[in-house]
Design a protein around this motif. Structure first.
Motif, mmCIF file in Angstrom:
data_model
loop_
_atom_site.group_PDB
_atom_site.id
_atom_site.type_symbol
_atom_site.label_atom_id
_atom_site.label_comp_id
_atom_site.label_asym_id
_atom_site.label_seq_id
_atom_site.Cartn_x
_atom_site.Cartn_y
_atom_site.Cartn_z
ATOM 1 N N THR A 35 0.845 -1.201 0.000
ATOM 2 C CA THR A 35 0.000 0.000 0.000
ATOM 3 C C THR A 35 0.879 1.249 0.000
ATOM 4 N N GLY A 36 0.543 2.184 -0.844
ATOM 5 C CA GLY A 36 1.325 3.420 -0.976
ATOM 6 C C GLY A 36 2.353 3.368 -2.078
ATOM 7 N N LYS A 37 2.625 2.193 -2.607
ATOM 8 C CA LYS A 37 3.566 2.086 -3.723
ATOM 9 C C LYS A 37 2.851 2.444 -5.026
ATOM 10 N N ARG A 38 3.647 2.533 -6.095
ATOM 11 C CA ARG A 38 3.110 2.981 -7.370
ATOM 12 C C ARG A 38 3.221 1.868 -8.408
ATOM 13 N N HIS A 39 2.142 1.674 -9.163
ATOM 14 C CA HIS A 39 2.177 0.786 -10.319
ATOM 15 C C HIS A 39 1.950 1.647 -11.561
ATOM 16 N N ARG A 40 3.020 1.862 -12.302
ATOM 17 C CA ARG A 40 2.994 2.779 -13.450
ATOM 18 C C ARG A 40 2.533 4.157 -12.980
ATOM 19 N N ASP A 41 1.372 4.609 -13.458
ATOM 20 C CA ASP A 41 0.924 5.948 -13.080
ATOM 21 C C ASP A 41 -0.076 5.942 -11.932
ATOM 22 N N THR A 42 -0.252 4.792 -11.289
ATOM 23 C CA THR A 42 -1.269 4.667 -10.236
ATOM 24 C C THR A 42 -0.627 4.439 -8.875
ATOM 25 N N LEU A 85 -1.063 3.099 -5.245
ATOM 26 C CA LEU A 85 -1.931 2.107 -4.607
ATOM 27 C C LEU A 85 -2.278 2.576 -3.197
ATOM 28 N N THR A 86 -3.232 3.476 -3.126
ATOM 29 C CA THR A 86 -3.531 4.158 -1.863
ATOM 30 C C THR A 86 -4.271 3.291 -0.851
ATOM 31 N N ASP A 87 -5.057 2.327 -1.340
ATOM 32 C CA ASP A 87 -5.860 1.515 -0.417
ATOM 33 C C ASP A 87 -6.272 0.218 -1.099
ATOM 34 N N SER A 88 -7.056 -0.581 -0.376
ATOM 35 C CA SER A 88 -7.420 -1.906 -0.883
ATOM 36 C C SER A 88 -8.304 -1.829 -2.126
ATOM 37 N N VAL A 89 -9.145 -0.804 -2.220
ATOM 38 C CA VAL A 89 -10.012 -0.666 -3.394
ATOM 39 C C VAL A 89 -9.179 -0.405 -4.641
ATOM 40 N N VAL A 90 -8.228 0.514 -4.533
ATOM 41 C CA VAL A 90 -7.373 0.829 -5.684
ATOM 42 C C VAL A 90 -6.529 -0.386 -6.062
ATOM 43 N N ILE A 91 -6.024 -1.096 -5.065
ATOM 44 C CA ILE A 91 -5.212 -2.285 -5.351
ATOM 45 C C ILE A 91 -6.040 -3.341 -6.070
ATOM 46 N N ALA A 92 -7.265 -3.590 -5.603
ATOM 47 C CA ALA A 92 -8.125 -4.596 -6.236
ATOM 48 C C ALA A 92 -8.484 -4.186 -7.658
ATOM 49 N N ALA A 101 -3.587 -6.881 -14.260
ATOM 50 C CA ALA A 101 -3.116 -8.264 -14.129
ATOM 51 C C ALA A 101 -4.228 -9.268 -14.411
ATOM 52 N N HIS A 102 -5.454 -8.759 -14.543
ATOM 53 C CA HIS A 102 -6.627 -9.602 -14.822
ATOM 54 C C HIS A 102 -6.818 -10.670 -13.746
ATOM 55 N N VAL A 103 -6.696 -10.194 -12.492
ATOM 56 C CA VAL A 103 -6.958 -11.027 -11.326
ATOM 57 C C VAL A 103 -8.035 -10.326 -10.496
ATOM 58 N N ALA A 104 -9.099 -11.047 -10.178
ATOM 59 C CA ALA A 104 -10.210 -10.475 -9.420
ATOM 60 C C ALA A 104 -10.163 -10.938 -7.975
ATOM 61 N N LEU A 105 -10.101 -9.995 -7.053
ATOM 62 C CA LEU A 105 -10.240 -10.263 -5.627
ATOM 63 C C LEU A 105 -11.055 -9.136 -5.023
ATOM 64 N N VAL A 106 -11.350 -9.219 -3.746
ATOM 65 C CA VAL A 106 -12.253 -8.247 -3.125
ATOM 66 C C VAL A 106 -11.486 -7.397 -2.122
ATOM 67 N N PRO A 107 -11.615 -6.063 -2.205
ATOM 68 C CA PRO A 107 -10.899 -5.195 -1.254
ATOM 69 C C PRO A 107 -11.371 -5.395 0.169
ATOM 70 N N GLY A 108 -10.423 -5.328 1.109
ATOM 71 C CA GLY A 108 -10.767 -5.495 2.509
ATOM 72 C C GLY A 108 -11.718 -4.436 3.026
#
Length: 399
Positions: free
Chosen positions: A334-341, A343-350, A357-364
């Protein structure tokens, strides 16, 4: 008066798990190879005897309304299963069949709650509990169960939340979203509190058969008549028998609760699907070998998924003891960057994992537990391997 939906309806949040699963299915329909860890649905085929029973029901003319609370055949099968598995005795007027365990829970809350009544919910929790309570006019009161405690509550903290407005406590063991299980000692403490302060225990036991590592599930209603009189036991056939689409759940509770639920259901949905009730009766009554086969397969998947998560720097998880979910700790990324995004929280990460990456999971956050994402291992071992490879590659790209 202006048209539009009610304020009550506008305040209800949609199911985050179903929303994420729907997004994943939309991508799949568009030709994208998505690995889905979002749905809480067994991937196994419904066992053949149950499928055959559904077909037989058509030929036997089971195409009409049944009694609102379910057929006598199914209620007898439920009572027999509760007796065999837990030694619990329930009469036919203490069992009600509904359109899935979610419907059973909804109707139970509508039956027992008046406006302002409080229901204690330990969190992280299943996404629908707080909304169902609010829909019934109740107030969810949240009990924090951090990962450091194994996602299990402190009884002292629980007792501190009990007030004159407390009407119920929701007990979900094994748990969705984290697979934790209450010990017998903890359950006995909860039972004592329910008797002391006179509140209901709404015991959601939908994952009771999916237990691993030699653990044992205890039904809290077995801890004496005073506890049973305060227990509203919810279960169904969806998870145990891979029958999610059949939509059959049930409640076992004191007869005044069942009478009230029956009245409510009679004015809302009427009876559940007639043919599905016959299939559910067969599922509960037939030899249970298929249940053990699915449980053993889930246990192997759990072990591999936990191993793969803990091998990725920045990610970790505890090994769950039941259900088919893992809460993956994402604080290390959390807080790291993927390209221009960022990753501020679980919603953004999901969302970013699904889009890139075409992987579906549910934000905490959906389970009121930021810093985690939930993965379901109700998918094949091949999907687990490929999905975790994609997540590992995604993490390697982070700045």
């Amino acid at each position: 008066m202006p048209l539009g939906i009610s304020a009550k309806c506008a305040a209800i949040a949609p199911s985050a798990t179903l929303a994420m699963d729907a997004r994943a299915k939309e991508l799949k329909q568009a030709g994208v190879n998505v690995i889905g860890f979002a749905a809480g649905e067994p991937d196994f085929e419904t066992p053949a005897p149950i499928r055959q029973a559904m077909k037989d029901a058509m030929d036997m003319g089971m195409t009409r309304y049944t009694p609102v609370g379910g057929t006598l055949e199914l209620r007898r099968a439920i009572a027999a299963r509760l007796k065999e598995d837990h030694g619990l005795e329930y009469g036919m007027d203490e069992i009600l069949v509904s359109n899935g365990a979610k419907h059973s829970l909804y109707t139970a809350f509508q039956t027992i709650l008046d406006p302002g009544d409080e229901v204690i919910v330990d969190k992280p929790c299943w996404v629908s509990y707080p909304e169902m309570i609010r829909m019934a006019g109740g107030v969810p009161v949240f009990l924090d169960c951090p990962e450091e405690q194994g996602f299990l509550p402190s009884m002292r903290d629980l007792e501190a939340l009990v007030s004159p407005r407390t009407k119920a406590f929701i007990l979900n063991t094994p748990s969705n979203p984290n697979g934790c299980m209450w010990s017998e000692a903890q359950l006995r403490e909860l039972a004592a509190l329910a008797v002391q302060y006179d509140f209901y225990i709404v015991a959601d036991e939908i994952y009771e058969k999916l237990v691993y590592s030699g653990e044992r599930h205890f039904s809290i209603a077995t801890f004496g008549p005073e506890v049973k009189a305060r227990t509203i036991l919810i279960n169904g056939v969806s998870k145990t028998y891979a029958m999610t689409g059949f939509r059959i759940g049930y409640t076992a509770a004191p007869r005044d609760i069942i009478r009230g639920m029956n009245n409510y259901q009679s004015q809302s949905t009427s009876s559940p699907n007639a043919a599905a009730q016959h299939a559910a009766a067969v599922a509960l009554s037939m030899p249970q070998d298929c249940v053990e086969e699915m449980r053993a397969a889930f246990e192997k998947r759990r072990d591999r998924l936990v191993e793969l998560i803990n091998a990725i720097p920045g990610l970790s998880c505890r090994k769950p003891h039941g259900a088919f979910y893992v809460m993956m700790n994402i604080r290390g990324i959390t807080g790291k960057r993927h390209r221009d995004t960022v990753l501020t929280d679980s919603v953004v990460i999901a969302e970013t994992l699904l889009d890139r990456a075409h992987v579906a999971l549910v934000p905490g956050a959906a389970f009121l537990d930021e810093g985690f994402c939930r993965l379901s291992y109700a998918t094949s071992m091949e999907n687990i391997e490929e999905g975790m490879r994609r997540i590992a590659d995604f993490v390697k790209e982070l700045e």
